[in-house]
Design a protein around this motif. Structure first.
Motif, PDB file in Angstrom:
ATOM      1  N   ASP A 142     -15.455  38.392  88.797  1.00  0.00           N
ATOM      2  CA  ASP A 142     -16.138  39.492  89.474  1.00  0.00           C
ATOM      3  C   ASP A 142     -16.020  39.396  90.990  1.00  0.00           C
ATOM      4  O   ASP A 142     -16.436  40.300  91.700  1.00  0.00           O
ATOM      5  CB  ASP A 142     -17.624  39.510  89.080  1.00  0.00           C
ATOM      6  N   ASP A 175     -21.151  31.221  80.309  1.00  0.00           N
ATOM      7  CA  ASP A 175     -21.097  31.208  81.763  1.00  0.00           C
ATOM      8  C   ASP A 175     -19.995  30.235  82.161  1.00  0.00           C
ATOM      9  O   ASP A 175     -19.666  29.328  81.397  1.00  0.00           O
ATOM     10  CB  ASP A 175     -22.412  30.696  82.356  1.00  0.00           C
ATOM     11  N   GLY A 228     -27.765  34.633  76.961  1.00  0.00           N
ATOM     12  CA  GLY A 228     -26.774  34.922  77.985  1.00  0.00           C
ATOM     13  C   GLY A 228     -25.517  34.087  77.921  1.00  0.00           C
ATOM     14  O   GLY A 228     -24.497  34.455  78.478  1.00  0.00           O
ATOM     15  N   THR A 229     -25.573  32.972  77.243  1.00  0.00           N
ATOM     16  CA  THR A 229     -24.392  32.110  77.172  1.00  0.00           C
ATOM     17  C   THR A 229     -24.427  31.314  75.875  1.00  0.00           C
ATOM     18  O   THR A 229     -25.479  31.173  75.268  1.00  0.00           O
ATOM     19  CB  THR A 229     -24.324  31.183  78.402  1.00  0.00           C
ATOM     20  N   VAL A 255     -31.578  42.431  85.315  1.00  0.00           N
ATOM     21  CA  VAL A 255     -30.783  41.254  85.662  1.00  0.00           C
ATOM     22  C   VAL A 255     -30.849  40.195  84.570  1.00  0.00           C
ATOM     23  O   VAL A 255     -30.082  39.249  84.581  1.00  0.00           O
ATOM     24  CB  VAL A 255     -31.176  40.617  87.014  1.00  0.00           C
ATOM     25  N   ASP A 276     -29.246  39.702  79.124  1.00  0.00           N
ATOM     26  CA  ASP A 276     -29.201  39.029  77.824  1.00  0.00           C
ATOM     27  C   ASP A 276     -30.350  39.449  76.912  1.00  0.00           C
ATOM     28  O   ASP A 276     -30.126  39.852  75.761  1.00  0.00           O
ATOM     29  CB  ASP A 276     -29.164  37.506  78.009  1.00  0.00           C
ATOM     30  N   ARG A 314     -35.414  35.429  89.329  1.00  0.00           N
ATOM     31  CA  ARG A 314     -34.486  36.419  88.773  1.00  0.00           C
ATOM     32  C   ARG A 314     -34.830  36.719  87.322  1.00  0.00           C
ATOM     33  O   ARG A 314     -34.854  37.862  86.904  1.00  0.00           O
ATOM     34  CB  ARG A 314     -33.039  35.919  88.900  1.00  0.00           C
ATOM     35  N   VAL A 352     -26.570  34.456  92.239  1.00  0.00           N
ATOM     36  CA  VAL A 352     -25.959  33.454  91.364  1.00  0.00           C
ATOM     37  C   VAL A 352     -26.430  32.065  91.778  1.00  0.00           C
ATOM     38  O   VAL A 352     -26.529  31.778  92.972  1.00  0.00           O
ATOM     39  CB  VAL A 352     -24.427  33.537  91.455  1.00  0.00           C
ATOM     40  N   THR A 353     -26.745  31.231  90.793  1.00  0.00           N
ATOM     41  CA  THR A 353     -27.137  29.859  91.122  1.00  0.00           C
ATOM     42  C   THR A 353     -25.891  29.018  91.378  1.00  0.00           C
ATOM     43  O   THR A 353     -24.907  29.146  90.659  1.00  0.00           O
ATOM     44  CB  THR A 353     -27.932  29.204  89.979  1.00  0.00           C
ATOM     45  N   LYS A 387     -23.458  26.026  91.192  1.00  0.00           N
ATOM     46  CA  LYS A 387     -23.211  24.958  90.236  1.00  0.00           C
ATOM     47  C   LYS A 387     -22.639  23.797  91.026  1.00  0.00           C
ATOM     48  O   LYS A 387     -21.543  23.899  91.560  1.00  0.00           O
ATOM     49  CB  LYS A 387     -22.202  25.409  89.172  1.00  0.00           C
TER      50      LYS A 387
HETATM   51  O1  LIG Z   1     -22.152  40.046  89.236  1.00  0.00           O
HETATM   52  C1  LIG Z   1     -22.157  39.049  88.513  1.00  0.00           C
HETATM   53  C2  LIG Z   1     -23.192  38.090  88.557  1.00  0.00           C
HETATM   54  C3  LIG Z   1     -23.128  36.996  87.713  1.00  0.00           C
HETATM   55  N1  LIG Z   1     -22.084  36.827  86.866  1.00  0.00           N
HETATM   56  C4  LIG Z   1     -22.051  35.631  85.975  1.00  0.00           C
HETATM   57  O2  LIG Z   1     -23.258  35.440  85.306  1.00  0.00           O
HETATM   58  C5  LIG Z   1     -23.379  34.086  84.894  1.00  0.00           C
HETATM   59  C6  LIG Z   1     -24.806  33.567  85.031  1.00  0.00           C
HETATM   60  O3  LIG Z   1     -25.143  33.328  86.359  1.00  0.00           O
HETATM   61  P1  LIG Z   1     -26.033  32.062  86.847  1.00  0.00           P
HETATM   62  O4  LIG Z   1     -26.216  32.217  88.293  1.00  0.00           O
HETATM   63  O5  LIG Z   1     -25.485  30.802  86.337  1.00  0.00           O
HETATM   64  O6  LIG Z   1     -27.431  32.356  86.202  1.00  0.00           O
HETATM   65  P2  LIG Z   1     -28.373  31.457  85.272  1.00  0.00           P
HETATM   66  O7  LIG Z   1     -29.777  31.799  85.597  1.00  0.00           O
HETATM   67  O8  LIG Z   1     -28.015  30.040  85.303  1.00  0.00           O
HETATM   68  O9  LIG Z   1     -27.955  32.109  83.882  1.00  0.00           O
HETATM   69  C7  LIG Z   1     -28.776  32.426  82.783  1.00  0.00           C
HETATM   70  O10 LIG Z   1     -29.466  33.654  82.928  1.00  0.00           O
HETATM   71  C8  LIG Z   1     -28.642  34.803  83.131  1.00  0.00           C
HETATM   72  C9  LIG Z   1     -29.539  36.006  83.156  1.00  0.00           C
HETATM   73  O11 LIG Z   1     -30.246  36.088  84.341  1.00  0.00           O
HETATM   74  C10 LIG Z   1     -27.620  34.935  82.034  1.00  0.00           C
HETATM   75  O12 LIG Z   1     -26.744  35.985  82.347  1.00  0.00           O
HETATM   76  C11 LIG Z   1     -26.838  33.667  81.898  1.00  0.00           C
HETATM   77  O13 LIG Z   1     -25.923  33.764  80.848  1.00  0.00           O
HETATM   78  C12 LIG Z   1     -27.804  32.523  81.635  1.00  0.00           C
HETATM   79  O14 LIG Z   1     -27.106  31.300  81.523  1.00  0.00           O
HETATM   80  C13 LIG Z   1     -22.355  33.298  85.701  1.00  0.00           C
HETATM   81  O15 LIG Z   1     -21.314  32.898  84.840  1.00  0.00           O
HETATM   82  C14 LIG Z   1     -21.852  34.324  86.703  1.00  0.00           C
HETATM   83  O16 LIG Z   1     -20.526  34.116  87.028  1.00  0.00           O
HETATM   84  C15 LIG Z   1     -21.062  37.764  86.820  1.00  0.00           C
HETATM   85  O17 LIG Z   1     -20.115  37.625  86.067  1.00  0.00           O
HETATM   86  N2  LIG Z   1     -21.129  38.858  87.635  1.00  0.00           N
END
Ligand SMILES: O=c1ccn([C@@H]2O[C@H](COP(=O)(O)OP(=O)(O)O[C@H]3O[C@H](CO)[C@@H](O)[C@H](O)[C@H]3O)[C@@H](O)[C@H]2O)c(=O)[nH]1
Ligand SMILES: [Mn+2]
Length: 897
Positions: free
Chosen positions: A212, A378, A448-449, A594, A597, A638, A773-774, A776
């Motif tokens: 993205d 993810d 979500g994953t 947001v 999932d 979020r 985005v968090t 990693k």
């Molecule tokens: O515009 C965007 C924003 C995020 N992502 C992806 O979304 C995923 C999750 O992002 P992350 O920052 O890791 O969020 P977490 O809070 O750790 O994720 C949890 O919570 C999210 C919902 O808020 C779910 O989408 C995730 O699958 C779940 O693991 C990552 O792979 C990002 O690359 C995109 O592809 N496009």
């Protein structure tokens, strides 16, 4: 870097004539009909294989062993492992007791107001009632917890027999990534490698990476990864290693002295480790190069400018690596296909964050490989168990479960969390208690994953329900549009419905007229044209994609020209593709939150699908989590914001989907997941109350009588008992449970509160929410330095204030008691108890504030002391909780005496 040139770059420019599809609209109808016929034939074959499998298998041989095998092949692929009733029964009894005690407690509380502190009492009682309600929402979906067990050998016997072509279903695996700076390419590379090396027939796995951020770094890293995979995958398969993400594999200590280890393996492992280190160096070089964007933007290896230079305005890009025509691994075997996808972005279009990215991948994958199932992770969630896909297939390809299962969710497990999991990052209580509970109702929520979907469920279709799955009144109500079909006709109707499911079934998508039309005039030319129109309205203008939706078993016709397909793939990821379609509204990942999932899973459950919770002994997926306080709070913010968005949307589980298909307890669980941020308001009030009591000398209970104490003590005991019994059946440790309780208060007094306000702002002022985005962490810092990172955020203010107010309260209360003799110690204890209760819950937060050097940033101290003293002063001066008459007469007063 020669590898990049070796791979044919097939980035397609969509500006060039998009209107010449390989499949014209003319032959569309024939296609649909062709698929339908084929589909029915497939279905029949499948069912006969499932049910009459006997003859078929017996034919292959007739000795005892084969018969035994044939017998095994007919066995179910999984089973429910019930939780022993010696664990469940006392648990349920205690829940009921707690309910009764709670009833008496609230009755006592509501009928015994505190005369001299009426507002104080009222506030506390309102809070208690809210907590009681939210407890009900949380508790009852955990009434039927279950465990499950899969039988991989039976899956192999049935679909993957040695020496025969594998019958396992094709699966597309999706990886989402957006920002290579926060999501290091090495992390994504590891995830991709673990997918390419998965234990599943190579021609049935494809890996799609969604970028993205349209970053050339991601693209180049992926190209490197595909090269490295040629060596890594055969190594994994040869030695059957776990996990198949190199970083985590090599981080494991292995015992070379164990007898089973062969010298040749040790040698190869060492060589592979070197290869991986060189790979890492190449990736790191790419990352280093990407730090400074050149003024004219990035240029690809072949000299052409990178089309994604502007992440907000760029064409769709697709690159296919590996797979069928992409070269073999070092052992001469084929590799799974790897596809880089960056959907088109243009200003003025809504992109819908991750949900939008996932929907683009659904379409690209349908056009290119069309796996019958798809699994998304993810970018940081690698396959920790190479058999994860097979685990999922034990449910999806099960004759009984498969037809009604929309997804198989695996728990999220994490690496790199601090020893004591200070901020409850592992979320053990949620994954090992709540989701197991839901599994016994209608299935876990989607997190979500690490989740394997049935494609058909994502297309918005209804499950194939048998009569047993539906209560009689529901069949009439939701299937027949309540017209014409009498009760006697139900069975027949369902049979008919199964045949025509593909075009006519789904209630929310087609209106009733369409359904009637479709059912009655199935063979009608007109109805077919109509359904073509409605299919286009639903899925968008891609005949290839629409044709693919008809292949329930997955796969694409062998005759199709890859170049045409690639062109069509570019078309389906264009910006305007979803305009006026059902994408994100009824099909695919659902937009508007947001936490896409929760919403996506909810939509499926509301259609009557069930989901499955699969916890293989070796965790299927592992990811990373933010272990420092600020990042963690932002993540929780979020999530909570996403919940509020759903609460205020048309998909709110309180109002939505009363067609009888969503089970009541499942609904309660969904309501719980979207209203919990609201609890922050009573929670903050309740956490400030003890301080107010200490400062004013008043209390929330009229007099500390034995009667009052009894209810409080009974309630505490019953809360404790349910907790303990829950831990017993789930196997969760008491430490994990306690961390969860603490973080519930920490999150509740900060992130959840902010989420409520931001959510309201969104609805009232139209301010859009963004997906932060968090980061990693890359895995090089092993000492949890991350834990002590301190970043200022206003989220820290409310909990700090609550902490300080309570500390001030304790000091004030104790000093008052010291001054006024021993008789004042009695009432003090009750108040101190509550204040200390608040402080111990916030203790990890306090630690986070202090950081490693035990120095809190001055700004936090200044703010909190300011707020705390304002509060204290206000209470003492105005003292709104005690009425003025009693104030004059009562001998007691606070610190202002
Ligand atoms: O515009 C965007 C924003 C995020 N992502 C992806 O979304 C995923 C999750 O992002 P992350 O920052 O890791 O969020 P977490 O809070 O750790 O994720 C949890 O919570 C999210 C919902 O808020 C779910 O989408 C995730 O699958 C779940 O693991 C990552 O792979 C990002 O690359 C995109 O592809 N496009
Ligand atoms: Mn994450």
């Amino acid at each position: 870097m020669s590898s990049l040139i070796a791979v044919p770059v097939r980035i397609v420019d969509p500006s060039k004539d998009l209107n010449s599809y390989g499949l014209g609209n003319v032959d569309w109808k024939e296609r649909v009909e062709g698929w339908k016929l084929k589909q029915e034939k497939n279905m029949m074959q499948v069912t006969s294989r499932y049910t009459e499998g006997k003859g078929d298998i017996e034919g292959t041989g007739s000795n005892g062993e084969e018969l035994q095998m044939a017998d095994d092949a007919r066995q179910p692929l999984s089973r429910v492992v019930p939780i022993p009733s010696s664990h469940l029964t006392p648990y349920r009894v205690v829940i009921i007791l707690r309910l009764i005690i709670l009833g008496f407690f609230l009755q006592y509380r509501t009928t015994h107001p505190v005369k001299d502190a009426y507002p104080l009492w009222l506030t506390s009682v309102i809070c208690e009632i809210w907590f009681a309600l939210s407890w009900l929402l949380d508790q009852f979906p955990k009434w039927y917890p279950i465990n499950r067990e899969t039988f991989l050998e039976r899956l192999a016997l049935r679909y993957d027999r040695e020496g025969e072509p594998s019958q396992l279903a094709p699966i597309d695996v999706f990886v989402s990534t957006v920002d290579p700076l926060k999501e290091p390419p090495l992390v994504t590379a590891n995830t991709v490698l673990s997918i390419l090396a998965v234990d599943y027939p190579v021609d049935k796995v494809s890996c799609y990476v969604s970028d993205d951020g349209s970053a050339m770094l991601t693209f180049e890293a992926l190209s490197e990864t595909s090269e490295f995979a040629r060596k890594w995958v055969p190594f994994c398969k040869k030695h059957n290693i776990e996990p198949r993400a190199p970083e985590f594999y090599f981080a494991q200590k292995i015992d070379y002295l164990k007898d089973k280890i062969q010298p040749s393996f040790v040698k190869e492992r060492r060589a592979m480790k070197r290869e991986y280190e060189e790979f890492k160096i190449r990736i790191n070089a790419l990352v280093a190069k990407a730090q400074k964007t050149p003024e004219e933007g990035w240029t690809m290896q072949d000299g052409t400018p990178w089309p994604g230079n502007n992440p907000r305005d760029h064409p769709g890009m697709i690159q296919v690596f590996l797979g069928h025509s992409g070269g073999l691994d070092t052992d001469g075997n084929e590799l799974p296909r790897l596809v880089y996808v960056s959907r088109e972005k243009r200003p003025g279009f809504q992109h819908h964050k991750k949900a939008g990215a996932m929907n683009a991948l659904i379409r690209v994958s349908a056009v290119l490989t069309n796996g019958a199932y798809l699994l998304n992770v993810d970018c940081d969630h690698y396959f920790n168990n190479s058999k994860a896909l097979k685990e999922a297939m034990c449910f999806m390809m099960d004759p009984a479960l498969g037809k009604k299962t929309c997804y198989v969710q695996f728990p999220q497990r994490f690496d790199g969390i601090d020893l004591h999991d200070r901020y409850a990052n592992r979320n053990i209580v949620f994954f090992d208690i709540n989701l197991k509970g839901l599994d016994g109702v209608q299935g876990p929520v989607y997190v979500g994953t690490g989740c394997c979907f049935n494609r058909q469920a994502l297309y918005g279709y209804d499950p194939v329900l048998t009569e047993a799955d539906l209560e009689p009144n529901i069949i009439v109500k939701s299937c027949c549009g309540s017209r014409k079909k009498g009760r006697g006709g139900n069975k027949k109707y369902i049979d008919k419905k199964r045949q025509v499911k593909r075009t006519e079934s789904t209630i929310p998508i087609f209106n009733m007229e369409d359904i009637e039309e479709g059912v009655e005039g199935y063979d009608d030319e007109k109805s077919l044209l109509m359904s073509q129109k409605s299919l286009e309205k639903r899925f968008g203008q891609s005949p290839v994609f629409i044709a693919a939706t008809f292949m329930e078993q997955g796969g694409i016709p062998p005759s199709t020209n890859p170049a045409t397909l690639l062109k069509e793939a570019i078309h389906v990821i264009s910006c305007g593709y979803e305009d006026k379609t059902d994408w994100g509204k009824e099909i695919g990942w659902i937009y508007g939150s947001v936490t896409e999932d929760i919403l996506t899973g909810f939509k499926m459950h509301a259609r009557g699908w069930i989901s499955i919770y699969c916890m293989p002994p070796r965790p299927a997926f592992k990811g990373s989590a933010p272990i420092n306080l600020s990042d963690r709070l932002n993540q929780v913010l979020r999530w909570a914001l996403g919940s509020i968005e759903i609460l205020l949307s048309r998909h709110c589980p309180i109002w939505y989907g009363y067609n009888g298909r969503l089970k009541l307890l499942e609904r309660l669980a969904y309501i719980n997941t979207i209203v919990y941020p609201l609890t922050s308001i009573p929670l903050i009030a309740y956490c400030v109350l003890p301080a107010i009591c200490l400062l004013t000398g008043k209390f929330i209970i009229p007099e500390i009588s034995n009667f009052a104490s009894m209810w409080f003590i009974l309630l505490f005991v019953s809360i404790f008992a349910t907790g303990i019994l829950e831990l017993r059946w789930s196997g969760v440790s008491i430490e994990d449970w306690w961390r969860n309780e603490q973080f519930w208060v920490i999150g509740g007094t900060s992130a959840h509160l902010f989420a409520v306000f931001q959510g309201l702002l969104k609805v009232l002022a139209g301010i859009d929410t963004n997906f932060t985005v968090t980061s990693k962490a890359s895995d090089d810092d092993g000492d949890f330095a991350e834990l002590y990172v301190f970043k200022w955020t206003s989220l820290l203010i409310p909990p700090t204030t609550v902490l300080v107010v309570n500390l001030v309260g304790i000091v004030a209360g104790v000093s008052y008691a010291i001054n006024s003799g021993y008789q004042s110690w009695g009432p003090l204890f009750g108040k101190l108890f509550f204040a200390i209760w608040v402080i111990v819950h916030l203790y990890p937060f306090l630690k986070g504030l202090l950081g490693r050097q035990n120095r809190t940033p001055t700004i936090v101290i200044v703010w909190s002391i300011l707020l705390a003293s304002i509060f204290s002063l206000l209470w003492v001066r105005i003292d709104p909780f005690t009425s003025s008459t009693t104030k004059a007469t009562s001998g007691q007063c606070g610190i202002n005496c």
